[in-house]
Design a protein around this motif. Sequence first.
Motif, PDB file in Angstrom:
ATOM      1  N   ASN A 173      44.668  36.589  46.666  1.00  0.00           N
ATOM      2  CA  ASN A 173      44.468  35.162  46.909  1.00  0.00           C
ATOM      3  C   ASN A 173      42.987  34.854  47.002  1.00  0.00           C
ATOM      4  O   ASN A 173      42.142  35.759  47.026  1.00  0.00           O
ATOM      5  N   MET A 174      42.670  33.579  47.035  1.00  0.00           N
ATOM      6  CA  MET A 174      41.275  33.136  47.074  1.00  0.00           C
ATOM      7  C   MET A 174      40.920  32.598  48.450  1.00  0.00           C
ATOM      8  O   MET A 174      40.006  31.793  48.605  1.00  0.00           O
ATOM      9  N   HIS A 175      41.660  33.087  49.463  1.00  0.00           N
ATOM     10  CA  HIS A 175      41.401  32.703  50.850  1.00  0.00           C
ATOM     11  C   HIS A 175      40.858  33.939  51.576  1.00  0.00           C
ATOM     12  O   HIS A 175      40.010  34.643  51.038  1.00  0.00           O
ATOM     13  N   SER A 203      48.029  38.184  40.916  1.00  0.00           N
ATOM     14  CA  SER A 203      48.016  39.643  41.079  1.00  0.00           C
ATOM     15  C   SER A 203      48.437  40.317  39.780  1.00  0.00           C
ATOM     16  O   SER A 203      47.842  41.320  39.369  1.00  0.00           O
ATOM     17  N   ALA A 204      49.471  39.787  39.136  1.00  0.00           N
ATOM     18  CA  ALA A 204      50.015  40.432  37.945  1.00  0.00           C
ATOM     19  C   ALA A 204      48.979  40.533  36.832  1.00  0.00           C
ATOM     20  O   ALA A 204      48.885  41.552  36.140  1.00  0.00           O
ATOM     21  N   THR A 239      36.542  44.169  34.573  1.00  0.00           N
ATOM     22  CA  THR A 239      35.490  44.000  35.578  1.00  0.00           C
ATOM     23  C   THR A 239      35.939  43.044  36.677  1.00  0.00           C
ATOM     24  O   THR A 239      35.747  43.305  37.871  1.00  0.00           O
ATOM     25  N   VAL A 240      36.529  41.910  36.294  1.00  0.00           N
ATOM     26  CA  VAL A 240      37.024  40.946  37.276  1.00  0.00           C
ATOM     27  C   VAL A 240      38.113  41.574  38.129  1.00  0.00           C
ATOM     28  O   VAL A 240      38.122  41.454  39.361  1.00  0.00           O
ATOM     29  N   ALA A 241      39.046  42.268  37.484  1.00  0.00           N
ATOM     30  CA  ALA A 241      40.152  42.886  38.221  1.00  0.00           C
ATOM     31  C   ALA A 241      39.654  43.958  39.187  1.00  0.00           C
ATOM     32  O   ALA A 241      40.113  44.044  40.330  1.00  0.00           O
ATOM     33  N   ALA A 242      38.707  44.773  38.741  1.00  0.00           N
ATOM     34  CA  ALA A 242      38.176  45.831  39.606  1.00  0.00           C
ATOM     35  C   ALA A 242      37.529  45.248  40.845  1.00  0.00           C
ATOM     36  O   ALA A 242      37.669  45.786  41.955  1.00  0.00           O
ATOM     37  N   ASP A 243      36.835  44.134  40.685  1.00  0.00           N
ATOM     38  CA  ASP A 243      36.169  43.493  41.823  1.00  0.00           C
ATOM     39  C   ASP A 243      37.186  42.858  42.769  1.00  0.00           C
ATOM     40  O   ASP A 243      37.104  43.026  43.991  1.00  0.00           O
ATOM     41  N   GLU A 244      38.158  42.132  42.221  1.00  0.00           N
ATOM     42  CA  GLU A 244      39.116  41.411  43.052  1.00  0.00           C
ATOM     43  C   GLU A 244      40.140  42.338  43.716  1.00  0.00           C
ATOM     44  O   GLU A 244      40.624  42.033  44.798  1.00  0.00           O
ATOM     45  N   VAL A 297      42.102  44.311  54.009  1.00  0.00           N
ATOM     46  CA  VAL A 297      42.066  43.455  52.823  1.00  0.00           C
ATOM     47  C   VAL A 297      41.649  44.267  51.606  1.00  0.00           C
ATOM     48  O   VAL A 297      41.111  45.363  51.712  1.00  0.00           O
ATOM     49  N   TRP A 298      41.899  43.681  50.446  1.00  0.00           N
ATOM     50  CA  TRP A 298      41.633  44.383  49.198  1.00  0.00           C
ATOM     51  C   TRP A 298      40.156  44.427  48.845  1.00  0.00           C
ATOM     52  O   TRP A 298      39.676  45.418  48.324  1.00  0.00           O
ATOM     53  N   SER A 299      39.453  43.325  49.083  1.00  0.00           N
ATOM     54  CA  SER A 299      38.100  43.209  48.536  1.00  0.00           C
ATOM     55  C   SER A 299      37.120  42.640  49.554  1.00  0.00           C
ATOM     56  O   SER A 299      37.519  42.036  50.557  1.00  0.00           O
ATOM     57  N   GLN A 300      35.846  42.820  49.254  1.00  0.00           N
ATOM     58  CA  GLN A 300      34.793  42.249  50.075  1.00  0.00           C
ATOM     59  C   GLN A 300      34.829  40.725  50.041  1.00  0.00           C
ATOM     60  O   GLN A 300      34.448  40.070  51.017  1.00  0.00           O
TER      61      GLN A 300
END
Length: 355
Positions: A22-24, A183-184, A236-241, A41-44
Motif C-alpha cells: 500500500n501507499m500508506h 501487490s500482484a 527496480t520499482v518492485a524491488a524497492d516497494e 513492514v516491507w519497505s523503508q
Amino acid sequence: MARYVGLEEPPRMWGYLQHGWNMHDGFAVGTVFAPRYPKFVWSQACARRGWADGLRDYVTVGAPWLYLLELEKQREWLANAPERTGTIVYPFHGWEGQQVVGSHTEYVEEIKAAEGDVPITVCLHWNEYDNPEVRREYEEAGVRVITHGQRGYLWQDTDVAFLYRQLAEMRRHKRVVSNRMSSAVLYGATAGNEVGVYGDPMELESDHAILGGASKPRRMWPQMHQFSVPRDYAYTVAADELGLDHVLPETEIIDVFGWGDVLTHPLPPPPAPPLEEKHSNRAASRRARSNAHRAPVDAEPTAGLVIDVDEQIADDGLAEAPAAETPAETAEQPEVSAATEPARTDAEPLPPPVA
C-alpha cells in the motif's frame, strides 16, 4: 515466514506484519496498535510514512513474497528459461467493508481486445470470486476464472497455500496485468513476468483520501501505467516497494519475530503446502496458539527446537515423573523490543529476471 526458518506451523509473532502493498504506512487506515509492539513492514517507504505520522517501532523485513521466491528457488527456475504463455489478470478488488464500483464486463472486454489471441486467466480476490454476479461477468466472457484462495479471519480458515498458488500461476503465464498498481503486479515483476497496468482503474466505495486513489500511483510511477512496462524498470520499482534490500537471514527473523523460545537455530524448510487442496486450519490454528512458546508436543524433539528442560531431564533418567498431575504451563509474554530503527540486511538481492 515460518517455513523459511524451518517451522511447519507459525508460532505467535510478537508484532504486526504488513499484509499487502500500500501507499500508506503499511497497514490499513485507522489500525490501532498496541504500544511498543514492532510494526514489521516491507519497505523503508512505509516506515518513513509511518514516522511522519508520529508512529514508531518500525522494523523493515521485506515482503513475505521475497522469502517465498528464495524457498522455491526462483533464480534456478528462471535460469532454465521456462516456456510461459498467456496473461493472468488481477482486477482491482474490494473487501468486506468496501466494494469496487465499475463494470467488470467492460474491463474484461478491454483486456481481451488488448491482449489478443492468447490464453487469459482472470484471478479474482475471494471477495469478488464469492459473488456469483461478478464471477459470471468474467466467465461469460470466455476466460478462465480462478482465485488463489480464501483469506482467514482471526487465525481461522487461513489458506496457507495462497502465495504458492500465485507463484505457480505466474510461472505458467508470460504476462501479469492489472488495472491498478498492486501487490500482484510487483510480484510478477520479481518473478520474471512481463507486467502491465492499464484499463479502467474502477473506484472503491468510501475510499480514504489519504491513500490518494488511482491517481497517486499514476503520478509517482507513470511508466508503470502502460500495456507493457520495460522489464528492468518494473523490476527496480518492485524491488524497492517489496523491500528486496531488507530481506533478513533466518536467524534475524527468529530474533525479531520473537521465535527464539521455539527455535535455537534455523532448521531445513519443511515441504511446501499442496496446491490442489484448500485447507481449513481451525485445528492447526488452535494448536499453533496453544503451543506458541514451545515445540509441538505431539512431535519428537528436533535439533534446533527448544524443549522443556524438566522433560529433557526426565528423558535422560535424571528425574522421576511427578506423583501428582501438574497444572498446564501458562506461556508468559516475552519482553518486546523497543527498537525504533528498521532492521537492515546485507543479503544479496535477487538478480534481474531473465527475459
